[in-house]
Design an enzyme around this catalytic site. Structure first.
Site, PDB file in Angstrom:
ATOM      1  N   GLU A  95       0.847  -1.194   0.000  1.00 47.35           N
ATOM      2  CA  GLU A  95       0.000   0.000   0.000  1.00 47.35           C
ATOM      3  C   GLU A  95       0.880   1.241   0.000  1.00 47.35           C
ATOM      4  OE1 GLU A  95      -1.888  -1.347   3.488  1.00 47.35           O
ATOM      5  OE2 GLU A  95      -3.065  -2.821   2.383  1.00 47.35           O
ATOM      6  N   SER A 129      -5.731  -4.179   0.498  1.00 45.52           N
ATOM      7  CA  SER A 129      -6.286  -5.487   0.165  1.00 45.52           C
ATOM      8  C   SER A 129      -5.226  -6.543   0.467  1.00 45.52           C
ATOM      9  CB  SER A 129      -6.637  -5.447  -1.339  1.00 45.52           C
ATOM     10  OG  SER A 129      -7.193  -6.648  -1.782  1.00 45.52           O
ATOM     11  N   GLU A 130      -4.913  -6.678   1.758  1.00 41.30           N
ATOM     12  CA  GLU A 130      -3.743  -7.479   2.141  1.00 41.30           C
ATOM     13  C   GLU A 130      -3.848  -8.942   1.727  1.00 41.30           C
ATOM     14  OE1 GLU A 130      -5.226  -5.333   4.189  1.00 41.30           O
ATOM     15  OE2 GLU A 130      -3.696  -3.836   4.685  1.00 41.30           O
ATOM     16  N   PHE A 132       1.481  -2.623   9.005  1.00 42.44           N
ATOM     17  CA  PHE A 132       1.646  -2.868  10.439  1.00 42.44           C
ATOM     18  C   PHE A 132       1.337  -4.349  10.680  1.00 42.44           C
ATOM     19  CE2 PHE A 132       0.802   1.623  10.176  1.00 42.44           C
ATOM     20  CZ  PHE A 132       1.720   2.167  11.063  1.00 42.44           C
ATOM     21  N   HIS A 177      -1.850  -0.940  16.199  1.00 43.38           N
ATOM     22  CA  HIS A 177      -0.714  -0.511  15.365  1.00 43.38           C
ATOM     23  C   HIS A 177       0.611  -0.527  16.124  1.00 43.38           C
ATOM     24  CE1 HIS A 177      -4.010   0.961  12.899  1.00 43.38           C
ATOM     25  NE2 HIS A 177      -3.189   1.207  11.913  1.00 43.38           N
TER      26      HIS A 177
END
Lengths: 326, 355
Positions: free
Chosen positions: B39, B81-82, B105, B151
């Site tokens: 990303e 969109s991991e 993260f 995070h």
């Protein structure tokens, strides 16, 4: 159900398609028997009833094209040309199996045929298909990725992420949905908000889509051929929904307590092999004698596969530790 | 978080972030099969029409400059969109590409765990060794920036739990560059954990030599080897990533009190260099293990078990762990300060072990 679509001209092609479907059927019937006898462990997901899809697709796919599949993949692997002996040995967990006995029924793999694996987490193979296509495009290779998945996978996030990525990146993927109407024991209309005609979801991703009769090997073949032509122009993915029905349970462990036997009877009339035999005989592409010859040949192939699997050694015990890392 | 990224940084002052960036650039130069995805790894995808390109270079600037240099096909901005793009990296790796993907993260593993732990970790094994997965996942970790519960984690143990994954944690600019290059060249899936508090650091002061600089020429730090960051004879302090810095700081304090601490910089969680850990502990006969991850079923507890099982007869005191409490990570700075291992907590643990 539609009647069978227009016939292929070439007689030997008919014979091949028929032989292929019959091989898958006999192979799995025998596998089911071996499962009941405790020769095959774990889960065994049969493709019986759905043979026309694998057979139609593979009959037009090129050797360089990639195939990715799920856990109901014996038919895909056989139709892709994997040796029935090596597949049966894998089901038996033997050293001579395609994955050396490490994968089993759900994890067949053959890089030499670009059969890039059976994956057993519903939807998990879809992003992999995207990656194979990305690699092909990056290397400027003329390859298409054929990704099989079922109606159950459509409700997984990975399905939607993969459709989106393949479309925004214009990747050469054919999304091949085998809609057998049941995700395990749940009927598709109870699990998919859009109802049983799932191909409409492709609109949201601007992916051209078609629905075909998955019990008609020629219809599947034709739809795949058209999809391949389109994908090879570089215009991005195509979605095909093949409507089908599994005649057996989700796996051998499923007593199928969730549907009327009359529904199965209805679908049995659409049996892709029987339907195709009728047409082949009618069109005189095959004679009764030839049909018996195919049957005997298929039977012998499956018997030989069983014998090979039976006689093959168990994996060496120290291979337990092999292949954790490359 | 701001990252110092002076283009004119002197060679001796190259930062952790610049080290990672340099390793990526050098590996991409030497091998066209290396691609980068994530990303905003370049940034501003689709806005070249407005003159924007390389607007981010990754949220921590790890990939800054790679986009313009290698182009958008090799440095690919992805949607958020991991599961999609990390799964795509797994598929691409199965064909022999060497994708490097950024999981921004580590907590985001929650939306793509299937691809990492079910596919990447298992494919080589379950397909009988017939496919290799030369995939690298960069992920950012750690407490100290008020980033709250989702995070700030390290989650080392999630990934070390799975056979088939390799896990490495650099502790300074030198190990960052070398482990990054080693990860890319490795034929297995490797996860490299980068701690936020290390990213901006230049000379970490980890080495006893003051002349230490990050070499410009490519090199690797081998995966699976721990490093003795400081030699000592009275007690072993084991550090992972940022806690290695804390261990070294503690060792300096202890030296003033006449206590000679050895610091083992673990570097590689999986495979783990058990031999270096055990030989250090057998030598010093005492050990304090530091880990910023949740304490239950952690690398720290694994190390404690290792030492107890394999070096029990050598120990003058039970192994001691310094970890956070078993709670999610709080946002409030007042609470956050209480949470992670600190130099003071390490010193207290050392005292209790020496008593």
């Amino acid at each position: 159900m539609k009647v069978l679509s227009k016939p292929v001209a070439d007689k030997s092609k008919y014979m091949d398609l028929l032989r292929q479907m019959m091989l898958i059927r006999r192979f799995e019937e025998k596998a089911s028997e071996m499962y009941m006898r405790g020769k095959i462990g774990g889960f065994l997901h049969l493709y019986i009833g759905e043979e026309a899809i694998a057979t139609g697709v593979m009959s037009v796919l090129g050797p360089d094209d990639y195939v990715v599949s799920h856990y109901r993949e014996h038919g895909h692997a056989l139709a892709r040309g994997m040796d029935p002996k090596v597949i049966m040995a894998e089901l038996f967990g033997k050293a001579t199996g395609s994955s050396g006995g490490k994968g089993g029924s759900m994890h067949l793999f053959d890089a030499s045929r670009n059969f890039m694996g059976g994956y057993a987490i519903v939807g998990g193979q879809l992003p992999i298909a995207v990656g194979l296509a990305l690699a092909a495009k990056y290397r400027r290779e003329d390859r298409t990725v054929l990704c099989f998945f079922g109606d159950g996978a459509v409700n997984e996030g990975e399905f939607h992420e993969s459709m989106n990525l393949a479309s925004v990146w214009q990747l050469p993927v054919i999304f091949m949905l085998e809609n057998n109407l049941y995700g395990m024991g749940s009927y598709v209309e109870r699990t998919h908000a859009g109802g049983k005609d799932i191909y409409h979801v492709a609109d949201a991703y601007k992916i051209p889509a078609a629905q075909v009769d998955g019990m008609d090997v020629l219809a599947v073949r034709e739809a795949t051929e058209e999809a391949l032509k389109r994908v090879r122009t570089g215009s991005g993915p195509v979605f095909i929904e093949a409507m089908t029905y599994r005649f057996r349970g989700h796996s051998m462990a499923d007593p199928v307590a969730y549907r009327e036997s009359s529904e199965l009877d209805q679908w049995r009339k659409e049996d892709p092999i029987e339907k195709f035999k009728v047409v082949a005989l009618r069109e005189e592409f095959v004679t009764d004698d030839e049909l018996q010859g195919i049957e005997a040949g298929v039977q012998a192939t499956v018997e030989a596969a069983i014998r090979f699997a039976e006689e093959s050694p168990e994996p060496e015990l120290d291979t337990l530790h092999d292949n954790v890392y490359a | 978080m701001t990252i110092a990224s002076s283009q004119k940084a002197e060679r001796g002052n190259i930062s952790f972030v610049q080290s990672i960036n340099e390793a990526l650039r050098q590996e991409m130069e030497r091998d066209p099969s290396v691609i980068v995805m994530g990303e905003d790894v370049s940034g501003a995808a689709g806005r070249k029409d407005q003159g924007f390109e390389d607007a981010w270079g990754g949220v921590f600037r790890l990939t800054k400059g790679l986009g313009p240099r290698f182009g958008p096909e090799r440095v690919r901005d992805t949607p958020i969109s991991e599961a999609g793009f990390i799964g795509a990296a797994v598929g691409a790796a199965a064909t022999g590409l060497r994708p490097v993907v950024e999981l921004m993260f580590v907590g985001f593993y929650g939306v793509c765990a299937d691809q990492i732990t079910n596919n990447a970790a298992k494919m080589h094994y379950m397909f009988g060794g017939k496919v290799k997965l030369p995939l690298t996942i960069i992920t950012n970790t750690g407490i100290g920036a008020g980033a709250a519960a989702q995070h700030s984690e390290t989650l080392y143990s999630i990934f070390t739990h799975f056979p088939g994954l390799k896990c490495v944690v650099p502790s300074d600019a030198y190990t960052a560059k070398g482990l990054m290059a080693a990860a890319i060249r490795d034929d297995d899936p490797v996860i490299i954990f980068l701690h936020k508090l290390l990213l901006g650091r230049t000379r970490a002061g980890l080495r006893q030599s003051e002349e230490y600089v990050v070499p410009e020429e490519p090199y690797i730090v081998p995966i699976g080897k721990a490093n003795i960051a400081r030699e000592g004879s009275d007690i072993t302090l084991i550090g992972i990533g940022y806690t290695t810095v804390l261990c070294l700081q503690a060792a300096q304090e202890l030296e003033k009190e006449g206590i000679d601490a050895e610091v083992v910089d673990l570097l590689s969680l999986s495979p783990m260099d058990e031999e270096t850990v055990l030989s250090s502990v057998k030598k010093t006969r005492r050990v304090v293990i530091t880990d910023e991850d949740y304490p239950r079923c952690s690398v720290a507890s694994d190390l404690s078990a290792l030492v107890a099982e394999e070096a029990f007869d050598y120990l003058d005191a039970p192994p001691k762990r310094v970890t956070p409490p078993h709670t999610p990570i709080p946002y409030s700075l007042a609470l956050e300060r209480l949470y992670p291992p600190t130099k003071e907590k390490i010193l207290a643990a050392v005292k209790s072990v020496l008593e």
